[in-house]
Design an enzyme around this catalytic site. Sequence first.
Site, PDB file in Angstrom:
ATOM      1  N   HIS A  63      32.906 -12.787   3.167  1.00 21.11           N
ATOM      2  CA  HIS A  63      34.019 -11.721   3.090  1.00 21.11           C
ATOM      3  C   HIS A  63      33.343 -10.330   3.042  1.00 21.11           C
ATOM      4  O   HIS A  63      33.667  -9.565   2.077  1.00 21.11           O
ATOM      5  CB  HIS A  63      34.847 -12.005   2.049  1.00 21.11           C
ATOM      6  CG  HIS A  63      36.374 -11.377   2.365  1.00 21.11           C
ATOM      7  ND1 HIS A  63      37.559 -12.446   1.915  1.00 21.11           N
ATOM      8  CD2 HIS A  63      36.860 -10.579   2.752  1.00 21.11           C
ATOM      9  CE1 HIS A  63      38.558 -11.615   2.154  1.00 21.11           C
ATOM     10  NE2 HIS A  63      38.065 -10.446   2.583  1.00 21.11           N
ATOM     11  N   ARG A  68      42.136 -13.468   7.842  1.00 23.92           N
ATOM     12  CA  ARG A  68      42.455 -14.355   6.757  1.00 23.92           C
ATOM     13  C   ARG A  68      42.222 -15.720   7.217  1.00 23.92           C
ATOM     14  O   ARG A  68      42.502 -16.157   8.291  1.00 23.92           O
ATOM     15  CB  ARG A  68      44.002 -14.025   6.195  1.00 23.92           C
ATOM     16  CG  ARG A  68      44.233 -12.643   5.916  1.00 23.92           C
ATOM     17  CD  ARG A  68      43.498 -12.725   4.124  1.00 23.92           C
ATOM     18  NE  ARG A  68      43.651 -11.269   3.676  1.00 23.92           N
ATOM     19  CZ  ARG A  68      43.118 -10.390   3.638  1.00 23.92           C
ATOM     20  NH1 ARG A  68      41.866 -10.454   4.367  1.00 23.92           N
ATOM     21  NH2 ARG A  68      43.218  -9.165   2.720  1.00 23.92           N
TER      22      ARG A  68
END
Length: 306
Positions: free
Chosen positions: A269, A221
């Site tokens: 991502h 993250r």
Amino acid sequence: MINVLFAARPERWPLYETPLTEAFAEAGLQVHLATDIPAEMVDYIIYAPNSPLQDFTPYTRAKAVLNLWAGVEGIVNNPTLHIPLCRMVDMALTQGMVEWVTGHVLRHHLGMDAHILAQPGEWAPKAPPVAWDRKVTVLGLGELGTACAQSLARIGFDTHGWARSEKTVEGVTCHTDLSEALTGAGGVVLLLPDTPATTQIMNAGTFAKLAPGAFLLNPGRGPLIDDDALLDALNSGQLSHATLDTFRTEPLPQGHPFWHHAGITVTPHIASETRPKWSARTIADNIRRNESGAPLLHLVDRSRGY
């Protein structure tokens, strides 16, 4: 008949409708799956945190929310959600993360960029250390972190792992002391959830504990890293490279310094995208379990945030 609401952004519905329908049939479930079931009739909610659905109050009959993603930080603190929440854990998601992490660890360990980007005539042979001479630390020993650490250990890396609670992983030296886990590490992989306890866990102090010239991978993250401290560590040579797959703002803004730094690789991502075929089976199995009286799998602990 079990009523299952698909509550994700509209563009995901065509990707998931057929895999979910097939997975429910394979599980022997009679399911009405749709994107527009009246709230009071819904039994289960298949959910992505960026869904327009943010108020769970009307779903008085619902038994569980089944998250499509591994990360739950976008829903876990929703004050209207009082029913069980399950995060996504499936074999393809785990396999995808293992492949991404292993590939990029080997890329940096072997110094592949220098060879790939070499100009004609450049000839500077420099053999890397063998894997067992490089300490690689995985922060986070959940499902994904454990699988990645085991993969690195099988290759031969001196693999270490850190978690807040004691863990035992075959082939991996496990720590609950963060300083011990990071000191002298030549590579760090971040696979922690985004919680108040993990925000900016990689900062000026923790970067300083690494071996000079270490590399960093962040498929976890964005907020796990102090961005300014990362740039300082790269500019000083304390870090040789950072490969980043997650960011505080996504997509990463065009003017962000990460795009333009020679020591940073940006990936969009993709380290472990949820694959509809496999995640549909995980969801169907969890509903089947709950309907038969077995406990739900992968329940989120609200007090810990994951």
